[in-house]
Design a protein around this motif. Structure first.
Motif, PDB file in Angstrom:
ATOM      1  N   SER A   1      35.213  39.863  43.226  1.00 12.53           N
ATOM      2  CA  SER A   1      34.450  39.741  41.983  1.00 12.53           C
ATOM      3  C   SER A   1      33.276  38.784  42.155  1.00 12.53           C
TER       4      SER A   1
ATOM      5  N   ARG B   1      33.446  34.589  38.980  1.00 12.27           N
ATOM      6  CA  ARG B   1      34.730  33.930  39.215  1.00 12.27           C
ATOM      7  C   ARG B   1      35.422  33.604  37.890  1.00 12.27           C
TER       8      ARG B   1
ATOM      9  N   ASN C   1      44.879  33.740  41.629  1.00 16.20           N
ATOM     10  CA  ASN C   1      43.457  33.384  41.631  1.00 16.20           C
ATOM     11  C   ASN C   1      42.741  33.945  42.857  1.00 16.20           C
TER      12      ASN C   1
ATOM     13  N   ALA D   1      42.336  37.722  42.154  1.00 18.61           N
ATOM     14  CA  ALA D   1      41.397  38.007  41.064  1.00 18.61           C
ATOM     15  C   ALA D   1      39.953  37.812  41.489  1.00 18.61           C
ATOM     16  N   ASN D   2      39.693  36.820  42.321  1.00 18.88           N
ATOM     17  CA  ASN D   2      38.318  36.461  42.656  1.00 18.88           C
ATOM     18  C   ASN D   2      37.846  36.986  44.008  1.00 18.88           C
TER      19      ASN D   2
ATOM     20  N   PRO E   1      37.886  40.656  37.161  1.00 24.70           N
ATOM     21  CA  PRO E   1      38.879  39.807  37.825  1.00 24.70           C
ATOM     22  C   PRO E   1      40.149  39.617  37.001  1.00 24.70           C
TER      23      PRO E   1
END
Length: 207
Positions: A126, A129, A119, A122-123, A61
């Motif tokens: 994934s 987290r 955020n 990125a998450n 992430p």
């Protein structure tokens, strides 16, 4: 679902179907060819479809957040160097460069919005987290110092005049800074009122 097996007339077609089902890009997967396609003899004897196994890679992430930021900077045509600081509970990207005020916005509103988007990116894919924080040239620290001084100054005003003071709307992070700055003042109470994004801190005398 992290692994998909697909059969099709060609390897490329089978991989494409697997990617579509996984919702991933080619660079996010590993491809294993289980069976090569074979043309049927005389058009109907011994033909064989291509078969592949496509496995989603473990996605980092933090790397995704980095790439997402790079794409934004490229689109905006700005040069930014990224200082990455990793702690136990978050990853901080401190952005440095010339004329980066456009990334901050009024009272950090643009920075907060960008942090929210980073955020999300990125998450999104994934399993693990990560909490990403963004700062520009240590803006958040300077802003926190400014808000702390403002809170102390306004608290003195409230104690002198006996009248409460209502601050301008702030993010939850900035409201917390005000509350923390005055939490040990035994004569002052702070509370928030209103609904986001117009929620405000009130500084008043304790009753």
């Amino acid at each position: 679902m992290n692994v998909v097996e697909k059969s099709a007339k060609s390897i490329d077609e089978a991989v494409e179907q697997a990617l579509s089902e996984l919702g991933l890009k080619p660079e996010q997967v590993e491809v294993e060819v289980l069976e090569q396609p074979a043309k049927a003899l005389f058009g109907f004897i011994g033909g064989r479809m291509a078969k592949v196994r496509v496995t989603a890679r473990q996605i980092d992430p933090v790397e995704v957040a980095n790439e997402f930021l790079k794409q934004i900077f490229t689109t905006m045509k700005i040069t930014v160097s990224v200082e990455q600081i990793t702690t136990e509970d978050h990853v901080l990207f401190n952005l440095r460069g010339n004329d980066l005020g456009v990334l901050i916005g009024k009272h950090g509103q643009t920075l907060d919005a960008l942090q929210y988007l980073v955020n999300l990116a990125a998450n999104r894919d994934s399993a693990e987290r990560v909490r990403v924080l963004l700062d520009v040239e240590d803006y958040r620290k300077r802003r926190a110092d400014t808000l702390t001084q403002l809170a102390l100054r306004l608290a003195d005003k409230v104690k002198r005049r006996g009248e409460k003071v209502v601050l301008e709307p702030m993010s939850s992070h900035e409201r917390k800074i005000i509350h923390m700055a005055l939490q040990n003042d035994h004569r002052i109470a702070t509370y928030s009122e209103g609904e986001d994004p117009f929620r405000k801190v009130v500084i008043a005398l304790k009753r």
